[in-house]
Design an enzyme around this catalytic site. Structure first.
Site, PDB file in Angstrom:
ATOM      1  CE  LYS A 178      -2.065   3.103   1.740  1.00  0.00           C
ATOM      2  NZ  LYS A 178      -1.802   4.396   1.233  1.00  0.00           N
TER       3      LYS A 178
ATOM      4  N   GLY B 162       6.243   6.261   8.370  1.00  0.00           N
ATOM      5  CA  GLY B 162       5.411   7.381   8.355  1.00  0.00           C
ATOM      6  C   GLY B 162       5.450   7.972   9.514  1.00  0.00           C
TER       7      GLY B 162
ATOM      8  N   GLY C  91       2.357   5.858  13.434  1.00  0.00           N
ATOM      9  CA  GLY C  91       2.939   4.845  13.782  1.00  0.00           C
ATOM     10  C   GLY C  91       2.513   4.320  15.235  1.00  0.00           C
TER      11      GLY C  91
ATOM     12  CD  GLU D 181       9.601  14.263  11.062  1.00  0.00           C
ATOM     13  OE1 GLU D 181       8.352  13.433  11.345  1.00  0.00           O
ATOM     14  OE2 GLU D 181      10.352  13.430  10.491  1.00  0.00           O
TER      15      GLU D 181
END
Ligand code: UN1
Length: 499
Positions: A174, A227, A232, A384
């Site tokens: 995916k 990701g 996560g 981030e």
């Protein structure tokens, strides 16, 4: 406009929903690459049944033969490198030099995996008993759910699927919604190379729908996800509850440290590449620059001149240094952090706005941005951003620089520029990261070494190198007793036995 399909049960098929999404060029919103399927759990159900058949066949195929398929994959990627790089830049935005590197990382991973098909070592060790052998060996696990991000549309899927396949698993792939075309090309390459069709299934669509369904499916015992840390955590919660084997690669807040004795010209090249390469959209991007006080002002002056001169543009055009961000949401996220930085009192020295000029209007361009006087502990310094935003922190000593480096929740990569060998080794020992570079930027991992981070960057597994093969195979132990008698371990051979 071209309509693309999923690859399920050995065929290119339309999604059960009959719905599609548009895939656009981030450098030019008017350039639509194609329509791609919005898949759901019905598509997944078919894919799982087929992938289980694929697994039964593939796990019986000798590992060296599985490796040969990956060698062909590497050969085809080598032949098509230029064409793949071009389609990847159109779909994802980073300049051609970088997408070529992305394809090359896949090629390196293919040849490594091919040779691993002739190793996949177990161990044979002495038994405690006479006339008895003891050995460990590897077995494949089953159907692997592979969920990948947009920033390395070729390299990251190959990091995951090539070792998964050599170990004998089948894959349900995916890819990120932003890069379905590259994923389609990769599946075509697998098929051309001779991978049995049911060993690979490709499902396009939304993470919250089909990605989630993969993670929750009881017949997919193995999940590999790259990701955000937020997603996560959700993936981790589900896999924990369902006892799935899971590898997570998530966020980073990587720092380049430049100490007073460093080669400043070299460190400038490093930070420009680390912070603004891939438009800052790497887990390994340099998001913080930690400068020791004596060189602080001089280095910043040199850096500003160079950052201002970087050319923003279409990655397929000659002379472009920095491509667009991936989409509107990414652009908004970066803009939000500019507001946060200013509200926190950091000095915005350059950038801080969307790309200017007619040729940038149709894309998601954002200027390379530098904030100075950023406080350790501020949101700008801690979170981030995944964009071309560099935060500069001033420190007095190497020890303070190391403490700032370690003072975030992430731990992927770090970099130290120094000529002092003692400080360099101190950094290798003390920095809390999965990767530390000395006199090189925070990006540049090589395919044959383990890749991953500590703390909230990962969950202890590594991609790449020899370590990823541990993740994609299960260790089994075999004992063979050819003594013809019952030998009781820990009892009959216990020297202190009173009997
Ligand atoms: C990522 O940032 O998601 O070292 C992967 C590097 C690349 C891989 C990065 N080889 O930056």
């Amino acid at each position: 406009m071209k309509t693309f399909r999923n690859f399920v049960a050995g065929e290119w098929v339309a999604p059960a929903s009959g719905e599609y999404f548009d895939n656009v060029n981030p450098a030019d919103r008017n350039d639509t690459i194609g329509r791609f399927p919005l898949s759901n759990s019905e598509d997944l159900e078919r894919a799982v049944v087929s992938a289980q058949r694929g697994f039964e066949l593939w796990k019986r195929t000798p590992a060296p033969e599985r490796g040969d398929v990956l060698r062909h994959v590497g050969d085809i990627m080598t032949r098509r490198k230029e064409e793949l790089a071009d389609l990847m830049t159109r779909e994802m935005g980073k300049p051609l030099t970088e997408t070529r590197g992305d394809v090359q990382e896949g090629i390196d991973t293919a040849y490594y995996a091919a040779s691993e098909g002739r190793r996949l070592f177990g161990k044979t060790v002495p038994s405690e008993m006479r006339n008895k052998w003891a050995m460990s060996y590897r077995r494949p696990i089953g159907v692997a759910g592979i969920i990948t991000p947009f920033n390395f549309p070729m390299a990251i899927p190959t990091w995951k699927m090539f070792p998964a396949l050599v170990c004998g698993n089948s894959c349900i792939f995916k890819p990120a919604e932003d890069v379905p075309h590259t994923a389609t090309a990769l599946v075509e390459i697998f098929l051309e190379a001779g991978l049995p069709p049911e060993v690979i299934q490709l499902l396009h669509g939304a993470g919250e729908v089909v990605g989630k369904a993969i993670v929750e499916h009881p017949s997919i015992p193995l999940i590999s996800f790259t990701g955000s840390t937020e997603t996560g955590s959700q993936v981790g919660a589900t896999c924990g509850r369902m006892h799935k084997r899971l590898s997570l690669e998530m966020g980073g807040k990587n720092a380049q440290i430049v100490l007073d004795d460093a080669d400043l010209d070299l460190a400038i090249e490093g930070v420009l590449w680390g912070a603004f390469g891939t438009t800052g959209q790497r887990c390994t991007a340099t998001s913080r620059l930690i400068l020791q006080s004596r060189i602080h002002d001089q280095f910043l002056g040199m850096l500003l001149d160079r950052a201002r001169a970087m050319k923003l543009g279409d990655g397929r055009k000659k002379g472009t240094d920095v491509g667009p961000l991936i989409n509107e949401a990414a652009l908004r996220k970066v803009e939000n952090y500019i507001d946060i930085g200013q509200a926190e009192g950091a000095d915005l020295l350059c950038g801080g706005r969307r790309g200017q000029g007619r040729d940038l209007e149709a894309g998601y361009f954002y200027e390379p941005t530098i904030f100075a006087r950023v406080e350790a502990g501020s949101r700008l310094e801690q979170e981030e951003i995944f964009g071309p935003v560099l935060s500069v922190v001033r420190v007095q000593t190497a020890a303070e620089a190391f403490a700032v480096n370690n003072g975030v929740k992430y731990g992927l990569s770090s970099s130290v520029y120094t000529r002092d060998v003692q400080v360099a080794f101190q950094a290798l020992q003390d920095l809390d990261n999965g990767i530390t570079y000395i006199n090189a930027p925070t990006i540049g991992a090589e395919a044959h070494l383990p890749f991953g981070g500590v703390k909230q960057t990962g969950n202890g597994h590594r991609e790449g190198g020899w370590e990823v093969y541990e993740f994609y195979s299960e260790t089994k132990v075999g004992y063979v007793d050819f003594s013809g008698t019952l030998q009781r371990a820990q009892i009959d051979n216990y020297q202190g036995s009173a009997d």
